[in-house]
Design a protein around this motif. Structure first.
Motif, PDB file in Angstrom:
ATOM      1  N   GLU A 189      -3.817   0.204  13.523  1.00  0.00           N
ATOM      2  CA  GLU A 189      -5.290   0.725  13.138  1.00  0.00           C
ATOM      3  C   GLU A 189      -5.678   1.758  14.174  1.00  0.00           C
ATOM      4  O   GLU A 189      -5.473   1.190  15.575  1.00  0.00           O
ATOM      5  CB  GLU A 189      -6.189  -0.157  13.072  1.00  0.00           C
ATOM      6  N   PHE A 195       0.680  -1.168   0.022  1.00  0.00           N
ATOM      7  CA  PHE A 195       0.070  -0.034   0.052  1.00  0.00           C
ATOM      8  C   PHE A 195       0.975   1.189  -0.148  1.00  0.00           C
ATOM      9  O   PHE A 195       0.425   2.327  -0.060  1.00  0.00           O
ATOM     10  CB  PHE A 195      -1.068  -0.110   1.284  1.00  0.00           C
ATOM     11  N   TYR A 244      -5.670   4.057   9.419  1.00  0.00           N
ATOM     12  CA  TYR A 244      -4.244   3.449   9.721  1.00  0.00           C
ATOM     13  C   TYR A 244      -3.328   4.532   9.645  1.00  0.00           C
ATOM     14  O   TYR A 244      -3.238   5.438   8.946  1.00  0.00           O
ATOM     15  CB  TYR A 244      -4.136   2.459   8.533  1.00  0.00           C
ATOM     16  N   ILE A 251      -7.497   2.832   2.506  1.00  0.00           N
ATOM     17  CA  ILE A 251      -7.477   1.263   2.424  1.00  0.00           C
ATOM     18  C   ILE A 251      -8.795   0.759   3.169  1.00  0.00           C
ATOM     19  O   ILE A 251      -9.157   1.086   4.220  1.00  0.00           O
ATOM     20  CB  ILE A 251      -6.504   0.505   3.337  1.00  0.00           C
ATOM     21  N   ARG A 252      -9.737   0.173   2.089  1.00  0.00           N
ATOM     22  CA  ARG A 252     -11.152  -0.244   2.493  1.00  0.00           C
ATOM     23  C   ARG A 252     -11.752   0.720   3.352  1.00  0.00           C
ATOM     24  O   ARG A 252     -12.378   0.542   4.269  1.00  0.00           O
ATOM     25  CB  ARG A 252     -10.724  -1.615   3.430  1.00  0.00           C
ATOM     26  N   GLY A 253     -11.858   1.965   2.843  1.00  0.00           N
ATOM     27  CA  GLY A 253     -12.569   2.791   3.277  1.00  0.00           C
ATOM     28  C   GLY A 253     -12.050   3.946   4.476  1.00  0.00           C
ATOM     29  O   GLY A 253     -12.696   4.713   5.162  1.00  0.00           O
ATOM     30  N   LYS A 254     -10.864   3.163   4.960  1.00  0.00           N
ATOM     31  CA  LYS A 254     -10.143   4.109   6.110  1.00  0.00           C
ATOM     32  C   LYS A 254      -9.035   4.904   5.780  1.00  0.00           C
ATOM     33  O   LYS A 254      -8.356   4.215   4.851  1.00  0.00           O
ATOM     34  CB  LYS A 254      -9.756   2.921   7.100  1.00  0.00           C
TER      35      LYS A 254
END
Length: 122
Positions: free
Chosen positions: A27, A11, A38, A72-75
């Motif tokens: 997190e 990432f 994150y 990442i995945r909405g975070k």
């Protein structure tokens, strides 16, 4: 819950791990908004590149910079970058390595994220 460091490298901006090591991936939760995000902490490796005699220099700690990167995945994802400070053993002046090409000048974003947002018209 910490992410695996090897997985976390997928990432990061391409080429960043040539000069940096992943220290931690955690997190967290924003107290005000209650949203999870994150933080990926990286630090510059203890190797000086581009100088003929690196033995004449010593590491003098870090200065830190935090940039926002792709979610990442909405975070939200924040990169906490430890930029190593160097000092010549004779000359006491402190300096940093100059290659900071992954930072979008004048913003708190990685260059890739800033370019993406520009293309999207934001």
């Amino acid at each position: 819950m910490p992410l695996d460091k090897e997985l976390g490298s997928l990432f990061l901006p391409e080429g960043l791990l040539v000069h940096f090591d992943i220290i931690d991936i955690i997190e967290l939760c924003d107290i005000k908004t209650k949203k999870l995000f994150y933080t990926i902490s990286i630090e510059e490796k203890n190797e000086i590149i581009g100088i003929h005699n690196g033995a004449e220099f010593k590491s003098k700690g870090f200065s830190y910079l935090t940039l926002q990167d792709f979610p990442i995945r909405g975070k939200a994802v924040y990169l906490k970058i430890g930029r190593r400070k160097w000092q010549h053993k004779i000359n006491p002046k402190i300096f940093h390595r100059n290659d900071f090409s992954y930072v979008a000048v004048g913003s708190g974003f990685t260059k890739e994220l800033a370019d993406f947002l520009k293309d999207r018209g934001r």
